[in-house]
Design an enzyme around this catalytic site. Structure first.
Site, PDB file in Angstrom:
ATOM      1  N   LYS A  98     -79.722  52.476  54.175  1.00  0.00           N
ATOM      2  CA  LYS A  98     -79.984  51.292  53.742  1.00  0.00           C
ATOM      3  C   LYS A  98     -79.316  50.205  54.774  1.00  0.00           C
ATOM      4  O   LYS A  98     -80.300  49.302  55.162  1.00  0.00           O
ATOM      5  CB  LYS A  98     -79.813  50.923  52.428  1.00  0.00           C
ATOM      6  CG  LYS A  98     -80.414  51.559  51.314  1.00  0.00           C
ATOM      7  CD  LYS A  98     -81.969  51.135  50.939  1.00  0.00           C
ATOM      8  CE  LYS A  98     -83.247  51.793  50.600  1.00  0.00           C
ATOM      9  NZ  LYS A  98     -82.731  52.753  49.623  1.00  0.00           N
TER      10      LYS A  98
ATOM     11  N   LYS B  33     -89.949  64.362  53.471  1.00  0.00           N
ATOM     12  CA  LYS B  33     -89.872  64.236  52.120  1.00  0.00           C
ATOM     13  C   LYS B  33     -91.096  62.992  51.688  1.00  0.00           C
ATOM     14  O   LYS B  33     -91.057  62.170  52.392  1.00  0.00           O
ATOM     15  CB  LYS B  33     -88.453  63.500  51.709  1.00  0.00           C
ATOM     16  CG  LYS B  33     -88.127  63.310  50.168  1.00  0.00           C
ATOM     17  CD  LYS B  33     -86.826  62.447  49.758  1.00  0.00           C
ATOM     18  CE  LYS B  33     -86.894  61.605  48.928  1.00  0.00           C
ATOM     19  NZ  LYS B  33     -86.375  60.352  48.772  1.00  0.00           N
TER      20      LYS B  33
ATOM     21  N   LYS C  86     -91.659  56.888  48.705  1.00  0.00           N
ATOM     22  CA  LYS C  86     -92.201  55.567  48.644  1.00  0.00           C
ATOM     23  C   LYS C  86     -91.534  54.661  49.217  1.00  0.00           C
ATOM     24  O   LYS C  86     -92.268  53.849  50.171  1.00  0.00           O
ATOM     25  CB  LYS C  86     -92.641  55.217  47.241  1.00  0.00           C
ATOM     26  CG  LYS C  86     -93.248  53.865  47.055  1.00  0.00           C
ATOM     27  CD  LYS C  86     -93.818  53.566  45.502  1.00  0.00           C
ATOM     28  CE  LYS C  86     -94.324  52.381  45.476  1.00  0.00           C
ATOM     29  NZ  LYS C  86     -93.653  51.037  45.965  1.00  0.00           N
TER      30      LYS C  86
HETATM   31  P1  ADP Z   1     -88.641  57.305  46.747  1.00  0.00           P
HETATM   32  O1  ADP Z   1     -87.877  58.054  48.013  1.00  0.00           O
HETATM   33  O2  ADP Z   1     -89.995  57.425  46.680  1.00  0.00           O
HETATM   34  O3  ADP Z   1     -87.962  55.934  46.971  1.00  0.00           O
HETATM   35  P2  ADP Z   1     -86.812  57.417  44.597  1.00  0.00           P
HETATM   36  O4  ADP Z   1     -85.538  57.458  45.525  1.00  0.00           O
HETATM   37  O5  ADP Z   1     -87.192  56.265  43.828  1.00  0.00           O
HETATM   38  O6  ADP Z   1     -88.093  57.934  45.380  1.00  0.00           O
HETATM   39  O7  ADP Z   1     -86.682  58.694  43.640  1.00  0.00           O
HETATM   40  C1  ADP Z   1     -86.687  58.766  42.139  1.00  0.00           C
HETATM   41  C2  ADP Z   1     -86.348  60.253  41.865  1.00  0.00           C
HETATM   42  O8  ADP Z   1     -87.241  61.099  42.464  1.00  0.00           O
HETATM   43  C3  ADP Z   1     -85.079  60.893  42.271  1.00  0.00           C
HETATM   44  O9  ADP Z   1     -84.493  61.732  40.976  1.00  0.00           O
HETATM   45  C4  ADP Z   1     -85.361  61.414  43.419  1.00  0.00           C
HETATM   46  O10 ADP Z   1     -84.399  62.575  43.661  1.00  0.00           O
HETATM   47  C5  ADP Z   1     -86.662  62.033  43.002  1.00  0.00           C
HETATM   48  N1  ADP Z   1     -87.762  62.305  44.360  1.00  0.00           N
HETATM   49  C6  ADP Z   1     -88.021  61.321  44.910  1.00  0.00           C
HETATM   50  N2  ADP Z   1     -88.825  61.893  46.043  1.00  0.00           N
HETATM   51  C7  ADP Z   1     -88.892  63.134  45.991  1.00  0.00           C
HETATM   52  C8  ADP Z   1     -89.151  64.086  46.637  1.00  0.00           C
HETATM   53  N3  ADP Z   1     -90.094  64.244  47.873  1.00  0.00           N
HETATM   54  N4  ADP Z   1     -88.862  65.585  46.193  1.00  0.00           N
HETATM   55  C9  ADP Z   1     -88.131  65.511  45.309  1.00  0.00           C
HETATM   56  N5  ADP Z   1     -87.771  64.785  44.385  1.00  0.00           N
HETATM   57  C10 ADP Z   1     -87.916  63.315  44.761  1.00  0.00           C
END
Ligand code: ADP
Ligand code: TRP
Length: 331
Positions: free
Chosen positions: A111, A194, A197
């Site tokens: 970040k 991965k 969002k």
């Molecule tokens: P993003 O990467 O889209 O901002 P978040 O960090 O808000 O997503 O993730 C919220 C939850 O979803 C966490 O528990 C995270 O480990 C899981 N998660 C997010 N993206 C993935 C992914 N591509 N595969 C598996 N788990 C994910």
């Protein structure tokens, strides 16, 4: 029966990665354990959302939790900011969290690189806030995706440090949980490892996506000219298309395209068309429930109120005990 805590930051709509990495396990665990699933809106403040965006996104996540099958009677579903005890525990934990370890955290370093003009103290102490969420209910299991493993390790460090400092055996050591399987990572449509969002909206299939949106995105997903020799290893973008197919399609379908790939006969247009139809069939039950629930404000209000009450009961008990342990005693 164990205590389970997990949450997702409200930054928009939830995607397939959130579902497989976290939400699906929330739904499975609610029948067997004492579960607390929350919407991590304090955490969202690190990126300074507008009040309207923040509220709208909290509502999106609440609707999506319910649409995926979380039951407010079985699990406690709450909004983090409805539980100010979280902030008090965060303060206590911060007193024993050290600059060096916080700065070394991978998510902080990422970040600090991607938002160099907003490296605020909340970002640095994100892991202590997350530890507060978990320890507030003295949880032992935390269903999250692979990217959260380091945060869980830090939660264990903070929990053990508290126990040692006050010579108590109060907090358990929580673990990232995925039913004994490896933690999952759902790949992105953009060829990145991965689906995320925060990294790239275009890499995501959202649970609220319409069939048209899904078809359009999948047809645009990154591919290449195809293999030139039999049994060639797949480039990442192609690996991702297969990875997504593995999640939503029948095993026989996956095998069929695998064989075409190995024989250098694959046509990615056909494969993507098939993937799009299977994805639409997979996502439609979610998106239909999401649109039905999103205008039912009375129900959402009721769910949030019930969740806040149940969560408060658990948190208030922990905070009473922690204050006593630390030495804040009533006269
Ligand atoms: P993003 O990467 O889209 O901002 P978040 O960090 O808000 O997503 O993730 C919220 C939850 O979803 C966490 O528990 C995270 O480990 C899981 N998660 C997010 N993206 C993935 C992914 N591509 N595969 C598996 N788990 C994910
Ligand atoms: N950090 C998690 C994420 O980005 C969200 C989160 C906040 C969380 N507090 C938590 C997850 C406590 C599990 C437990 O997805």
């Amino acid at each position: 029966m164990e205590t389970v805590v997990s949450g997702i930051r409200p930054t928009g709509n939830l995607h397939l990665g959130n579902y497989f990495g976290a939400l699906q396990n929330f739904v499975k665990m609610q029948n067997e354990h004492r579960c607390f699933f929350f919407i991590a809106d304090y955490h969202s403040l690190t990126t300074h959302p507008t009040p309207a965006d923040l509220h709208g996104n909290v509502r999106n996540v609440l609707v999506e939790y319910l649409a995926c099958g979380l039951d407010p009677e079985k699990a406690t579903l709450y909004v983090q900011s409805d539980l100010p005890e979280t902030a008090e525990l965060y303060l206590f934990l911060n007193m024993n969290a050290y600059l060096g370890e916080l700065e070394r955290c991978t998510s902080f370093k990422d970040k600090a690189r991607t938002q160099p003009n907003n490296v605020n103290a909340g970002l640095l102490t994100y892991p202590t806030l997350m530890a507060a969420d978990i320890l507030l209910h003295r949880a032992s299991k935390v269903p999250v995706g692979k990217d959260q493993e380091q945060h869980l390790e830090m939660t264990r460090t903070f929990a053990n440090r508290f126990n040692r400092l006050y010579k108590v055996d109060y907090f358990p050591e929580p673990i990232a949980f995925n039913f004994g399987e490896d933690l999952i990572k759902v790949p992105g449509l953009d060829g990145c490892l991965k689906m995320s969002k925060s990294e790239n909206e275009n890499s995501c299939i959202f649970l609220a996506d319409t069939p048209e949106a899904i078809r359009k995105k999948i047809m645009k997903a990154t591919t290449d000219a195809g293999p030139t020799e039999p049994n060639q290893p797949k480039p990442q973008a192609i690996e991702n298309i297969f990875g997504l197919m593995k999640i939503v399609s029948q095993p026989a379908t996956l095998l069929h395209f695998q064989e075409l790939y190995n024989a250098c006969q694959i046509r990615y247009g056909d494969m993507k068309k098939q993937l799009a139809e299977d994805m639409v069939a997979y996502i439609s039950p979610f998106s239909e429930k999401i649109s039905a629930l999103s205008s039912d404000y009375d129900y959402l209000r009721k769910v949030a109120k019930l969740g806040a009450e149940k969560a408060h009961e658990s948190a208030a008990k922990t905070m009473r005990e922690i204050r006593e342990i630390i030495g804040f005693k009533a006269f």
